[in-house]
Design a protein around this motif. Structure first.
Motif, short mmCIF file in Angstrom:
data_model
loop_
_atom_site.label_atom_id
_atom_site.label_comp_id
_atom_site.label_asym_id
_atom_site.label_seq_id
_atom_site.Cartn_x
_atom_site.Cartn_y
_atom_site.Cartn_z
N LEU A 1 83.20 -2.05 66.97
CA LEU A 1 82.95 -0.61 67.00
C LEU A 1 82.51 -0.09 65.63
CD1 LEU A 1 85.95 0.56 69.24
CD2 LEU A 1 83.56 0.19 69.92
N ILE A 2 83.02 -0.70 64.57
CA ILE A 2 82.59 -0.32 63.22
C ILE A 2 81.14 -0.71 63.00
CG2 ILE A 2 82.91 -0.82 60.76
CD1 ILE A 2 85.92 -0.98 61.32
N LYS A 3 80.78 -1.92 63.42
CA LYS A 3 79.38 -2.37 63.29
C LYS A 3 78.45 -1.51 64.12
CE LYS A 3 80.50 -7.20 62.24
NZ LYS A 3 80.53 -8.60 62.73
N LYS A 4 78.93 -1.05 65.28
CA LYS A 4 78.13 -0.15 66.12
C LYS A 4 78.00 1.23 65.48
CE LYS A 4 76.80 -1.61 70.30
NZ LYS A 4 75.44 -1.39 70.83
N GLY A 5 78.92 1.55 64.55
CA GLY A 5 78.93 2.87 63.95
C GLY A 5 79.73 3.88 64.75
N TRP A 6 80.43 3.42 65.79
CA TRP A 6 81.21 4.33 66.63
C TRP A 6 82.57 4.61 66.01
CZ3 TRP A 6 80.19 1.73 72.06
CH2 TRP A 6 78.81 1.78 72.32
N LEU A 7 83.01 3.77 65.11
CA LEU A 7 84.21 4.00 64.31
C LEU A 7 83.80 3.96 62.84
CD1 LEU A 7 87.27 1.93 65.67
CD2 LEU A 7 87.02 4.41 65.61
N GLN A 8 84.26 4.93 62.08
CA GLN A 8 83.95 4.97 60.65
C GLN A 8 85.24 5.20 59.88
OE1 GLN A 8 81.04 8.16 60.69
NE2 GLN A 8 79.33 6.72 60.85
N TYR A 9 85.49 4.35 58.89
CA TYR A 9 86.74 4.45 58.13
C TYR A 9 86.54 5.32 56.89
CZ TYR A 9 91.01 3.15 55.70
OH TYR A 9 92.23 3.18 55.07
N ASN B 1 87.97 6.08 53.44
CA ASN B 1 88.87 5.52 52.43
C ASN B 1 89.78 6.56 51.80
OD1 ASN B 1 88.17 2.60 52.21
ND2 ASN B 1 86.13 3.42 51.78
N ARG B 2 89.30 7.78 51.69
CA ARG B 2 90.09 8.83 51.03
C ARG B 2 91.28 9.27 51.87
NH1 ARG B 2 90.15 14.25 51.18
NH2 ARG B 2 88.36 14.32 52.59
N THR B 3 91.05 9.45 53.20
CA THR B 3 92.12 9.95 54.06
C THR B 3 92.88 8.83 54.78
OG1 THR B 3 90.63 10.16 55.97
CG2 THR B 3 90.79 12.05 54.48
N GLY B 4 92.26 7.65 54.88
CA GLY B 4 92.89 6.55 55.60
C GLY B 4 92.76 6.66 57.11
N TYR B 5 91.87 7.55 57.57
CA TYR B 5 91.66 7.74 59.01
C TYR B 5 90.38 7.04 59.46
CZ TYR B 5 95.31 11.23 59.89
OH TYR B 5 96.52 11.86 60.07
N TYR B 6 90.40 6.60 60.72
CA TYR B 6 89.18 6.15 61.39
C TYR B 6 88.61 7.34 62.16
CZ TYR B 6 90.34 1.25 60.51
OH TYR B 6 90.62 0.03 59.92
N ILE B 7 87.33 7.62 61.96
CA ILE B 7 86.66 8.71 62.66
C ILE B 7 85.98 8.14 63.89
CG2 ILE B 7 85.04 10.63 62.46
CD1 ILE B 7 87.46 10.70 60.52
N ILE B 8 86.26 8.74 65.05
CA ILE B 8 85.67 8.29 66.32
C ILE B 8 84.43 9.13 66.61
CG2 ILE B 8 86.11 7.89 68.77
CD1 ILE B 8 89.13 8.04 68.08
N LYS B 9 83.31 8.48 66.66
CA LYS B 9 82.03 9.21 66.80
C LYS B 9 81.93 9.88 68.17
CE LYS B 9 78.51 7.76 64.61
NZ LYS B 9 77.40 6.93 64.07
N SER B 10 81.33 11.05 68.20
CA SER B 10 81.18 11.81 69.43
C SER B 10 80.09 11.18 70.31
CB SER B 10 80.81 13.26 69.14
OG SER B 10 79.47 13.35 68.66
N PHE B 11 80.17 11.44 71.59
CA PHE B 11 79.14 10.94 72.51
C PHE B 11 77.78 11.54 72.19
CE2 PHE B 11 82.76 10.31 75.69
CZ PHE B 11 82.81 8.93 75.47
N GLU B 12 77.75 12.81 71.75
CA GLU B 12 76.47 13.43 71.44
C GLU B 12 75.79 12.76 70.25
OE1 GLU B 12 74.84 15.69 73.43
OE2 GLU B 12 76.52 14.97 74.62
N ARG B 13 76.59 12.36 69.26
CA ARG B 13 76.03 11.64 68.12
C ARG B 13 75.47 10.28 68.57
NH1 ARG B 13 78.01 12.33 62.95
NH2 ARG B 13 76.64 10.58 62.41
N ILE B 14 76.20 9.60 69.43
CA ILE B 14 75.75 8.30 69.94
C ILE B 14 74.47 8.47 70.74
CG2 ILE B 14 76.33 6.39 71.49
CD1 ILE B 14 79.27 6.81 70.70
N ARG B 15 74.41 9.49 71.59
CA ARG B 15 73.20 9.77 72.36
C ARG B 15 72.02 10.05 71.44
NH1 ARG B 15 73.26 14.60 75.65
NH2 ARG B 15 71.35 13.79 76.57
#
Length: 249
Positions: free
Chosen positions: A68-76, A78-92
């Motif tokens: 999912l990280i390689k797909k860009g659908w998960l982005q880490y 480093n500052r907050t320690g959170y994984y950001i889950i990409k929206s469907f609209e961004r993926i579209r």
């Protein structure tokens, strides 16, 4: 946790074509679990995901996350320690998927990836078939003529002839896979499938000899005490697509 999400249909089709259905299922679990669009994926969260997804090893979980990280659908972050889950609209938008149709999934249905994919593929072509009939007023397929009856005709409840060979060519999957997806969708009551046959064949061996000189594929089956030609199944979806917003230019 949100009760339902509308998933772009291209996600399911892409997952089938590129063999990442299990990883898509994992992503949908993240989307359903983390409504805010972010998560730390700490040990407790991973354990819960593994229990939910019936994942037996942390190695598999890490493989899914890396995908999912390689797909860009998960982005880490480093500052907050959170994984950001990409929206469907961004993926579209990133994939330029202009088709607006989506399929609603919830915690009860999102794991039926194969059935949903089959429903989407056949449901989309059912919609496309009747759109063409409406435009041309009639379409003939192997001796059967389908008419657009009136402006009040409800195509949503009308079956359409959909061949596994044609679906295989359109979506770049094998006819065997197209058949399995159809059966999965039918089993989950997402499609209504009717088998169709021509009149009985009095002499099977003689007919097979004749078919040797016919370049069109024919399937002879034994049904109701007689050999018959199996025709294209007629299919009607038992669900409704949802529509997402248009991509911004």
């Amino acid at each position: 946790m949100t009760s339902e999400i509308s998933v772009p249909i291209q996600l399911f089709i892409s997952a089938q074509q590129q063999s990442y259905a299990k990883k898509l299922q994992f992503f949908l679990a993240l989307k359903l679990l983390y409504k805010c669009g972010k998560t730390k994926l700490d040990n407790d969260e991973l354990l819960f995901l593994e229990l939910t997804e019936e994942i037996s090893s942390r190695k598999t979980t890490i493989k899914y996350i890396d995908f999912l990280i390689k797909k860009g659908w998960l982005q880490y972050n480093n500052r907050t320690g959170y994984y950001i889950i990409k929206s469907f609209e961004r993926i579209r938008s990133e994939n330029n998927w202009k088709v607006r149709l989506s399929y609603p999934v919830d915690f009860y249905s999102y794991r039926n990836i194969k059935a949903i994919t089959g429903a989407i593929i056949y449901g989309y072509l059912h919609k496309d078939f009747w759109r063409k009939v409406r435009r041309k007023k009639s379409v003939q397929i192997k001796g059967s003529t389908y008419h657009f009856l009136s402006p009040h005709f409800n195509y949503k409840e009308a079956p359409a002839p959909l061949s596994v060979l044609g679906i295989g060519n359109i979506f770049h999957i094998s006819p065997a896979t197209a058949c399995r997806l159809k059966n999965c969708a039918q089993k989950q009551k997402l499609l209504e499938v009717k088998k169709n046959y021509e009149a009985f064949i009095p002499n099977k061996k003689a007919m097979e000899l004749c078919l040797d000189y016919n370049d069109k594929p024919n399937n002879i089956v034994f049904v109701e005490g007689n050999y018959r030609f199996q025709l294209i199944d007629t299919i009607c979806p038992l669900f409704l697509f949802k529509r997402r917003q248009k991509l911004k230019t």
